[in-house]
Design a protein around this motif. Sequence first.
Motif, mmCIF file in Angstrom:
data_model
loop_
_atom_site.group_PDB
_atom_site.id
_atom_site.type_symbol
_atom_site.label_atom_id
_atom_site.label_comp_id
_atom_site.label_asym_id
_atom_site.label_seq_id
_atom_site.Cartn_x
_atom_site.Cartn_y
_atom_site.Cartn_z
ATOM 1 N N SER A 1 4.918 -0.868 -7.105
ATOM 2 C CA SER A 1 3.847 -1.487 -5.956
ATOM 3 C C SER A 1 4.543 -2.761 -5.074
ATOM 4 O O SER A 1 3.886 -3.172 -4.319
ATOM 5 C CB SER A 1 2.497 -1.562 -6.308
ATOM 6 O OG SER A 1 2.692 -2.721 -7.454
ATOM 7 N N ASP B 1 1.905 -1.649 4.839
ATOM 8 C CA ASP B 1 0.650 -2.528 4.596
ATOM 9 C C ASP B 1 0.501 -3.191 3.280
ATOM 10 O O ASP B 1 1.131 -2.556 2.329
ATOM 11 C CB ASP B 1 -0.787 -1.599 4.779
ATOM 12 C CG ASP B 1 -0.905 -0.862 6.242
ATOM 13 O OD1 ASP B 1 -0.810 -1.739 6.977
ATOM 14 O OD2 ASP B 1 -1.052 0.287 6.573
ATOM 15 N N ASP C 1 0.819 -1.129 -0.021
ATOM 16 C CA ASP C 1 -0.082 -0.004 0.072
ATOM 17 C C ASP C 1 0.862 1.046 0.187
ATOM 18 O O ASP C 1 1.572 1.526 1.116
ATOM 19 C CB ASP C 1 -0.890 -0.126 1.238
ATOM 20 C CG ASP C 1 -1.904 1.181 1.094
ATOM 21 O OD1 ASP C 1 -1.648 1.984 0.572
ATOM 22 O OD2 ASP C 1 -2.683 1.258 2.187
ATOM 23 N N LEU D 1 -1.545 -5.112 0.154
ATOM 24 C CA LEU D 1 -2.938 -5.135 -0.613
ATOM 25 C C LEU D 1 -2.901 -6.610 -1.187
ATOM 26 O O LEU D 1 -2.175 -6.893 -1.707
ATOM 27 C CB LEU D 1 -3.063 -4.119 -1.729
ATOM 28 C CG LEU D 1 -2.876 -2.615 -0.812
ATOM 29 C CD1 LEU D 1 -3.067 -1.702 -2.141
ATOM 30 C CD2 LEU D 1 -4.091 -2.445 0.132
#
Length: 373
Positions: A38, A62, A12, A64
Amino acid sequence: MLVVTVAGAKFDTTSTPTAVSTQGTNPAVFDFVDFSDSNTARFRVSQNDHAKADDITIAGFDLLSGTPSDKQKVTFASKAISVNPLIGNYDTSKAVEVAQYVNQVKYTVTKLDGVVATGKGRAEFSSGLNDTLTLAATNDSTAVDALTLTKEEHVIKGNFSYLADYDLAANGGDADGVVEAAELANALTTTGFGSPVLSVDAGLTTLTIKDATLPAATSTVQFNVVGQTNGGSVITAPQSFTVDSSVADATTTITLATASAGSWTLDGSTDDIELMPFGSQYAQSITVANRGSVEGAITVTLKAGGMTYSKELAQAATANSVTDISAEVAAFAAESGVKGNAHVNVVVNAPSGNIGVKGVYYHKASQDRVLTY
């Protein structure tokens, strides 16, 4: 520079991670640089050197999940990059598994497999007046971070035109031209659900079952037909069905992959003409003899040149008659580009014991006539 990569998930990028050294009194200090993509986080050593044997703790990030699959792994890897181009990358680690996705919902379907009886006016199955679909969307509540699933929905697609029978007064309906929930309750027998809500669209092609309770075990949907004796409608066959299912809690819906819900087939006749040539040099005679009282639709499949072509003919196999389908088959071959030798399959939706198919071709140049089977 320290580079950390993740696979099986994505960072994230709105969160800012940290890298902290466990080195003694003068630990190396890492500054977060950026996410180069990412899956990649980069840190720069801004103070002191970092000893090779010391640990670095990465925190504050975090992940995803995206759209993971069952048993998909999440792994981390790292490497150091020297400012000295002669050194380049070093201390490259192997990817280490840190997590694995597990499906909370297990989904199995036992398919419809009814065989429609042509000898019963195609108004019922050879096994009787019903066929059963099993839908097992079971919840594994012991899964890590499991959702408390509370409801389910199943959307079954096919041709359910026979359901109009249940709107008739003779079958307990209100004869208003709409198949409503109370009438569907006669057409469908459900087990294993909590309080299922049944509905079908106006075209009788999309059947929806909603339940405010997710069953702990298997649910079944039995499709009932009125049958020939009671003047039931023709059941559309052959045809295939699909089912789209989902389970949910108050805020999250889990959509399960579209699945086959099976098919309904006919117990009709199928015959093969192993060789039938087409083209301007040939004439054909193909006939369907029907010795019974049930008229049947005729489907012809041509196989030639590595290709397959199928068509339901405008003509039907008339009861107690011989139907000549030569001209229509020849036209179908021409429009399909079939020239020369072909294999012809003829399916008639009538009891097989009453159907016979014969083929003869005539070679114009040699005047040869050949009967084929």
